[in-house]
Design an enzyme around this catalytic site. Structure first.
Site, PDB file in Angstrom:
ATOM      1  N   ASN A  26     -22.833  35.579  26.979  1.00 55.49           N
ATOM      2  CA  ASN A  26     -24.159  35.260  27.222  1.00 55.49           C
ATOM      3  C   ASN A  26     -24.332  34.390  28.355  1.00 55.49           C
ATOM      4  OD1 ASN A  26     -26.777  34.278  26.720  1.00 55.49           O
ATOM      5  ND2 ASN A  26     -26.687  34.039  24.627  1.00 55.49           N
TER       6      ASN A  26
ATOM      7  N   CYS B 235     -33.130  31.880  27.512  1.00 56.40           N
ATOM      8  CA  CYS B 235     -32.519  33.225  27.757  1.00 56.40           C
ATOM      9  C   CYS B 235     -33.781  34.116  28.126  1.00 56.40           C
ATOM     10  CB  CYS B 235     -31.883  33.643  26.526  1.00 56.40           C
ATOM     11  SG  CYS B 235     -30.446  32.735  26.023  1.00 56.40           S
TER      12      CYS B 235
ATOM     13  N   HIS C  63     -31.385  41.302  26.826  1.00 55.30           N
ATOM     14  CA  HIS C  63     -30.629  40.010  26.953  1.00 55.30           C
ATOM     15  C   HIS C  63     -29.342  40.407  26.442  1.00 55.30           C
ATOM     16  CE1 HIS C  63     -29.214  36.195  26.759  1.00 55.30           C
ATOM     17  NE2 HIS C  63     -29.246  35.917  25.774  1.00 55.30           N
TER      18      HIS C  63
END
Length: 327
Positions: free
Chosen positions: A284, A122, A254
């Site tokens: 996500n 990520c 993020h």
């Protein structure tokens, strides 16, 4: 003359299929797994996510986002002299060629530009932007295409409601170019391999395909570590640029969990109105989450030329990093 790197174009792409919490809950119920819109949204802030079609790979999503970024930058594919793709779900899991080389081919780039993948989960997009910045400032490359692209739906265990409801697919891209004006003001990258087990795809059993594993996450451990390192790296990158949190026009963290995101903004003293949020609609999307959010905010007019944006990510590895950029 000092050479800087600057983001000159952004682009993004989401697959056609939008899956709401209610739709996903119904699909899981058919497997005997209970969840609900309230259960998902209250824990993560997620209301929906997008899933790629069976015939779409990371490179396909990446090409769509790249084409939009190139158009926004006023560049053609042959103007690019380096392609960096950040992805944990490459076209060839555990093998080669790199997704960046496949993107290069699909974009029709015949100028032999450098192309490679970055794997920092990520944090991948932040790692890739920092890498492009270093190449440009060193004078080795002038125009770099940086992409974050993921098809996380392929590595989810849809019998584990604690993880399968959190992730989605998508891609975001930026074109970075050598500039006489400051663009990337500072970047800091970190990793701590002692936490490699809290977010991972465990090795597949002997004799099974390399791509046969599913994502595993210790949610509480990830949450605890994320809120700590995101504040630290944000402060570190601001100090490097000799700036204060009040100088930040937009925070683009993020997009993993709204509670982590709000905690970071609060610790930096930034009002929530100055944080770009897409986790509610995208879930996500790992390395794609920051460029997806960046492109949305650029195209809807929130982010304007001259704005200072703080992008930061945290992911499996355990990796984290931040980039402070002037648009």
């Amino acid at each position: 003359m000092t050479v800087y790197s600057k983001i000159i174009g952004t682009g993004s792409y989401l697959p056609a299929r939008r899956v709401s919490n209610d739709e996903l809950a119904a699909e899981l119920a058919a497997k005997g797994i209970e969840t609900s819109d309230e259960w998902i949204s209250s824990r993560s802030g997620i209301s929906a996510r997008y899933y790629a079609a069976a015939d779409q790979n990371s490179s396909d999503l990446a090409v769509e986002a790249a084409q939009r970024a190139l158009e926004a930058a006023g560049k053609s594919a042959t103007d690019i002299d380096m392609v960096i793709v950040a992805s944990s779900t490459p076209d060839f899991q555990g093998s080669f060629p790199s997704t960046a080389c496949i993107v290069q081919r699909k974009l029709g780039m015949t100028n032999h530009s450098a192309a490679f993948d970055v794997q920092a989960v990520c944090s991948g997009f932040v790692y890739a932007v920092a890498t492009a910045d270093a190449f440009i400032k060193a004078g080795m490359h002038k125009t770099v295409l940086v992409i974050g692209s993921e098809v996380f739906s392929r590595i989810l265990n849809f019998e584990d409601r604690t993880t399968c409801v959190l992730f989605g697919d998508g891609a975001g891209a930026v074109v970075m170019s050598a500039s006489q004006e400051p663009g990337i003001l500072a970047a800091k990258l970190h990793a701590d391999g002692t936490h490699s087990d809290i977010l991972s795809i465990p090795p597949s059993p002997a004799g099974s395909p390399a791509s046969g594993g599913f994502l595993h996450m210790d949610g509480q451990a990830v949450f605890k570590l994320a809120v700590t390192v995101l504040e630290e790296v944000a402060t570190e990158v601001l100090d490097a640029a000799q700036m204060a949190p009040s100088d930040v026009d937009w925070l683009i963290p993020h997009q993993a969990n709204i509670r982590i995101m709000k905690s970071t903004a609060k610790k930096l003293g930034l009002p929530l109105e100055r944080m770009v949020v897409t986790v509610d609609e995208h879930g996500n999307t790992s390395a794609a989450s920051i460029p997806l959010a960046l492109d949305l905010a650029v195209r809807d007019g929130r982010i304007k030329a001259g704005d200072n944006i703080l992008m930061e990510g945290v992911g499996g590895g355990f990796t984290w990093g931040a980039v402070l950029a002037r648009m």
